[in-house]
Scaffold this motif. Structure first.
Motif, PDB file in Angstrom:
ATOM      1  N   SER A 128      36.356  45.281  37.504  1.00  0.00           N
ATOM      2  CA  SER A 128      36.645  46.553  38.159  1.00  0.00           C
ATOM      3  C   SER A 128      37.444  46.320  39.436  1.00  0.00           C
ATOM      4  O   SER A 128      37.050  45.526  40.289  1.00  0.00           O
ATOM      5  CB  SER A 128      35.343  47.280  38.489  1.00  0.00           C
ATOM      6  N   GLU A 129      38.537  47.012  39.564  1.00  0.00           N
ATOM      7  CA  GLU A 129      39.362  46.891  40.766  1.00  0.00           C
ATOM      8  C   GLU A 129      38.555  47.222  42.013  1.00  0.00           C
ATOM      9  O   GLU A 129      38.721  46.605  43.069  1.00  0.00           O
ATOM     10  CB  GLU A 129      40.576  47.820  40.655  1.00  0.00           C
ATOM     11  N   GLN A 130      37.659  48.180  41.890  1.00  0.00           N
ATOM     12  CA  GLN A 130      36.868  48.578  43.045  1.00  0.00           C
ATOM     13  C   GLN A 130      35.923  47.464  43.487  1.00  0.00           C
ATOM     14  O   GLN A 130      35.688  47.265  44.679  1.00  0.00           O
ATOM     15  CB  GLN A 130      36.066  49.844  42.729  1.00  0.00           C
ATOM     16  N   SER A 131      35.408  46.689  42.533  1.00  0.00           N
ATOM     17  CA  SER A 131      34.532  45.572  42.883  1.00  0.00           C
ATOM     18  C   SER A 131      35.280  44.518  43.680  1.00  0.00           C
ATOM     19  O   SER A 131      34.795  44.016  44.704  1.00  0.00           O
ATOM     20  CB  SER A 131      33.952  44.932  41.620  1.00  0.00           C
ATOM     21  N   VAL A 132      36.456  44.158  43.209  1.00  0.00           N
ATOM     22  CA  VAL A 132      37.263  43.163  43.914  1.00  0.00           C
ATOM     23  C   VAL A 132      37.640  43.683  45.294  1.00  0.00           C
ATOM     24  O   VAL A 132      37.605  42.951  46.291  1.00  0.00           O
ATOM     25  CB  VAL A 132      38.513  42.792  43.093  1.00  0.00           C
ATOM     26  N   ASP A 133      37.991  44.962  45.360  1.00  0.00           N
ATOM     27  CA  ASP A 133      38.352  45.575  46.635  1.00  0.00           C
ATOM     28  C   ASP A 133      37.190  45.479  47.624  1.00  0.00           C
ATOM     29  O   ASP A 133      37.375  45.088  48.788  1.00  0.00           O
ATOM     30  CB  ASP A 133      38.739  47.033  46.404  1.00  0.00           C
ATOM     31  N   VAL A 134      35.995  45.813  47.174  1.00  0.00           N
ATOM     32  CA  VAL A 134      34.813  45.752  48.036  1.00  0.00           C
ATOM     33  C   VAL A 134      34.578  44.326  48.521  1.00  0.00           C
ATOM     34  O   VAL A 134      34.345  44.073  49.716  1.00  0.00           O
ATOM     35  CB  VAL A 134      33.571  46.271  47.289  1.00  0.00           C
ATOM     36  N   GLN A 135      34.661  43.367  47.619  1.00  0.00           N
ATOM     37  CA  GLN A 135      34.345  41.990  47.984  1.00  0.00           C
ATOM     38  C   GLN A 135      35.370  41.407  48.951  1.00  0.00           C
ATOM     39  O   GLN A 135      35.014  40.626  49.839  1.00  0.00           O
ATOM     40  CB  GLN A 135      34.201  41.151  46.711  1.00  0.00           C
ATOM     41  N   PHE A 136      36.632  41.788  48.818  1.00  0.00           N
ATOM     42  CA  PHE A 136      37.633  41.322  49.780  1.00  0.00           C
ATOM     43  C   PHE A 136      37.549  42.094  51.091  1.00  0.00           C
ATOM     44  O   PHE A 136      37.884  41.544  52.150  1.00  0.00           O
ATOM     45  CB  PHE A 136      39.035  41.373  49.174  1.00  0.00           C
ATOM     46  N   SER A 137      37.080  43.329  51.041  1.00  0.00           N
ATOM     47  CA  SER A 137      36.863  44.051  52.306  1.00  0.00           C
ATOM     48  C   SER A 137      35.748  43.375  53.098  1.00  0.00           C
ATOM     49  O   SER A 137      35.808  43.297  54.328  1.00  0.00           O
ATOM     50  CB  SER A 137      36.517  45.520  52.045  1.00  0.00           C
ATOM     51  N   TRP A 138      34.748  42.837  52.413  1.00  0.00           N
ATOM     52  CA  TRP A 138      33.704  42.064  53.103  1.00  0.00           C
ATOM     53  C   TRP A 138      34.301  40.806  53.728  1.00  0.00           C
ATOM     54  O   TRP A 138      33.933  40.441  54.852  1.00  0.00           O
ATOM     55  CB  TRP A 138      32.606  41.668  52.130  1.00  0.00           C
ATOM     56  N   MET A 139      35.188  40.160  53.015  1.00  0.00           N
ATOM     57  CA  MET A 139      35.819  38.960  53.584  1.00  0.00           C
ATOM     58  C   MET A 139      36.528  39.292  54.888  1.00  0.00           C
ATOM     59  O   MET A 139      36.442  38.549  55.868  1.00  0.00           O
ATOM     60  CB  MET A 139      36.794  38.344  52.583  1.00  0.00           C
ATOM     61  N   GLN A 140      37.219  40.410  54.915  1.00  0.00           N
ATOM     62  CA  GLN A 140      37.884  40.818  56.158  1.00  0.00           C
ATOM     63  C   GLN A 140      36.863  41.178  57.228  1.00  0.00           C
ATOM     64  O   GLN A 140      36.969  40.741  58.385  1.00  0.00           O
ATOM     65  CB  GLN A 140      38.791  42.015  55.895  1.00  0.00           C
ATOM     66  N   GLN A 141      35.857  41.948  56.857  1.00  0.00           N
ATOM     67  CA  GLN A 141      34.858  42.409  57.819  1.00  0.00           C
ATOM     68  C   GLN A 141      34.117  41.248  58.468  1.00  0.00           C
ATOM     69  O   GLN A 141      33.811  41.283  59.663  1.00  0.00           O
ATOM     70  CB  GLN A 141      33.859  43.330  57.112  1.00  0.00           C
ATOM     71  N   TYR A 142      33.879  40.181  57.673  1.00  0.00           N
ATOM     72  CA  TYR A 142      33.081  39.056  58.165  1.00  0.00           C
ATOM     73  C   TYR A 142      33.930  37.817  58.444  1.00  0.00           C
ATOM     74  O   TYR A 142      33.407  36.704  58.523  1.00  0.00           O
ATOM     75  CB  TYR A 142      31.959  38.751  57.172  1.00  0.00           C
ATOM     76  N   ASP A 163      43.320  36.051  33.676  1.00  0.00           N
ATOM     77  CA  ASP A 163      44.661  36.479  34.063  1.00  0.00           C
ATOM     78  C   ASP A 163      44.612  37.772  34.869  1.00  0.00           C
ATOM     79  O   ASP A 163      45.284  37.912  35.903  1.00  0.00           O
ATOM     80  CB  ASP A 163      45.541  36.673  32.818  1.00  0.00           C
ATOM     81  N   SER A 164      43.814  38.725  34.400  1.00  0.00           N
ATOM     82  CA  SER A 164      43.690  40.000  35.113  1.00  0.00           C
ATOM     83  C   SER A 164      43.072  39.815  36.490  1.00  0.00           C
ATOM     84  O   SER A 164      43.481  40.469  37.463  1.00  0.00           O
ATOM     85  CB  SER A 164      42.838  40.980  34.295  1.00  0.00           C
ATOM     86  N   MET A 165      42.095  38.918  36.587  1.00  0.00           N
ATOM     87  CA  MET A 165      41.456  38.689  37.874  1.00  0.00           C
ATOM     88  C   MET A 165      42.436  38.132  38.901  1.00  0.00           C
ATOM     89  O   MET A 165      42.372  38.478  40.087  1.00  0.00           O
ATOM     90  CB  MET A 165      40.273  37.737  37.723  1.00  0.00           C
TER      91      MET A 165
END
Length: 427
Positions: A128-142, A163-165
């Motif tokens: 899910s694009e939203q899952s990846v988005d959330v997890q990278f937003s955490w990387m930025q936040q922390y 490939d999609s990931m």
């Protein structure tokens, strides 16, 4: 799943050794030399100057969870269940820790009982694009700098998802101003020597054009995990390994080696006769999962393993990126953050060139730092999942992300070097 020789390694590396603490060389380097300075004894410029991996905190990013109905090409309970065709349940669970999914909008119900708080037991899909988005937003936040995107043999059933990931990670890294690089895990890859070159040339090399793709010494970063391991999943000859490393170098890459814990001695988890393989890498990142599980063992490894590792790397002009482990939650290793903080302290004091967090989203082995169930109210009733408050200390679901943020600050000398953990379990 990576294969480990845990019991053997702990006996060989920890059991017979003392737990005395190492010397204090300061965070700028084991010899007191800063990035890019010249060691006049060996005439080698070491370490590499600060870049996207040197001086930075990298997390291993699996991105390998899928769910039935998530739209992925695999359309299975990929890595959530031991039987990918069956919904995760106490009988089929493939994970050791339960994620906190409150930030995900696209989640999928499982066959587990409801959570302790009454909510359905649902899981996220990495597809899910939203899952990846959330997890990278955490990387930025922390303040996590880099994600090492795991890439296994792309020729099998998982290939289209891998490939999609890669494409989704690129978009998220660009959006949140994080860096990423491809980390090939070559475990069990029969035709690795030819296929890894073709995969890089035909698919992955294009990602180096992204502003988010990690560069070190002005070269795109690639990691190869698995050369030299002494098991049946990593059987290539040293000449094959050196050929692959040198091929990536000929493509202009800075090549990191995810190598056995005992690479330097070539014992235990390392095959003998592979020292030239290890010396061919630009950076070494020895594996540590399953090797230590408490503070005293970290102190022991500092003296017996990490210090001589770094000295060898310095003498041979190789950058050094040791692992930092949050600990296996299900095995009660975490000590509400003290275990992980001790490693941040020891590796910063040692003066290593980078830090590799093992891992970001590895719920299968229980050593994830991504948001995790904090209390019994947040896990399926009766399923036996250990939560972050397991030793009686309440911890927020993002605690290990915050701990990584603060450990990274100490590593970068934005916080004073301190053996006392500054991060509160509940913020």
């Amino acid at each position: 799943m990576r294969i480990y020789i845990t019991a053997l390694l702990l006996v060989a590396a920890c059991g017979a050794l003392s737990c005395s603490k190492g010397g204090n060389n300061g965070p700028s380097g084991g010899s007191g030399t800063g990035p890019g300075t010249t060691d006049t004894t060996t005439k080698v410029v070491w370490p590499s100057p600060a870049g996207d991996v040197v001086g930075k905190v990298t997390v291993g990013y699996q991105g390998w969870f899928a769910c039935v109905g998530d739209g992925s090409p695999i359309n299975l309970w990929w890595h959530w269940s031991t039987d990918w065709g069956k919904s995760p349940s106490p009988a089929t669970s493939g994970i050791k820790s339960w994620p906190d999914v409150n930030d995900y909008t696209n989640i999928f119900p499982t066959a587990f009982a409801n959570l302790g708080n009454g909510k359905p037991a649902s899981l996220f899909s990495s597809y899910s694009e939203q899952s990846v988005d959330v997890q990278f937003s955490w990387m930025q936040q922390y303040s996590i700098d880099v994600a090492a995107l795991q890439r296994f043999n792309p020729s099998g059933i998982e290939g289209p998802v891998r490939d999609s990931m890669a494409a989704k990670v690129r978009r998220a890294a660009e959006k949140y101003n994080r860096k990423f690089y491809i980390m090939y895990d070559v475990s069990g890859w029969t035709n690795m020597q030819s296929e890894i070159k073709a995969d890089w040339t035909n698919k992955m090399k294009t990602y180096t054009g992204s502003s988010a793709y990690a560069k070190q010494n002005n070269k795109p970063v690639v990691c190869i995990w698995g050369f030299g391991f002494n098991d049946e999943n990593h059987t290539w000859t040293s000449s094959v390994c050196i050929d692959v490393i040198n091929w990536f170098k000929s493509q202009g890459c800075y090549v990191i080696g995810g190598v056995p814990t005992h690479w330097r001695d070539q014992t235990s988890d390392s095959r003998f006769g592979y020292l030239d393989v290890y010396k061919a890498f630009n950076m070494l990142s020895p594996w540590m999962v399953g090797r230590i599980g408490k503070v005293s063992e970290s102190d022991n490894f500092l003296v017996q393993v990490n210090q001589p590792d770094l000295a060898f790397c310095k003498a041979n002009g190789i950058d050094y990126q040791p692992c930092i482990l949050p600990g296996d939650l299900q095995e009660h290793q975490r000590a509400h953050g003290d275990f992980m903080w001790r490693q941040f302290y020891n590796m910063t004091k040692l003066g290593c060139q980078g830090l590799y967090i093992s891992m970001y989203d590895e719920y299968n082995e229980g050593n994830q730092i991504a948001k995790t169930a904090a209390t019994a109210a947040d896990v399926p009733a009766g399923a036996g999942f250990v939560t972050l408050d397991e030793d009686g200390t309440a911890c927020s679901s993002d605690y290990y992300l915050r701990l990584t943020r603060d450990g990274g600050k100490m590593f970068k000398q934005l916080l004073t070097l301190t053996a006392t953990r500054p991060t509160a379990p509940i913020e």
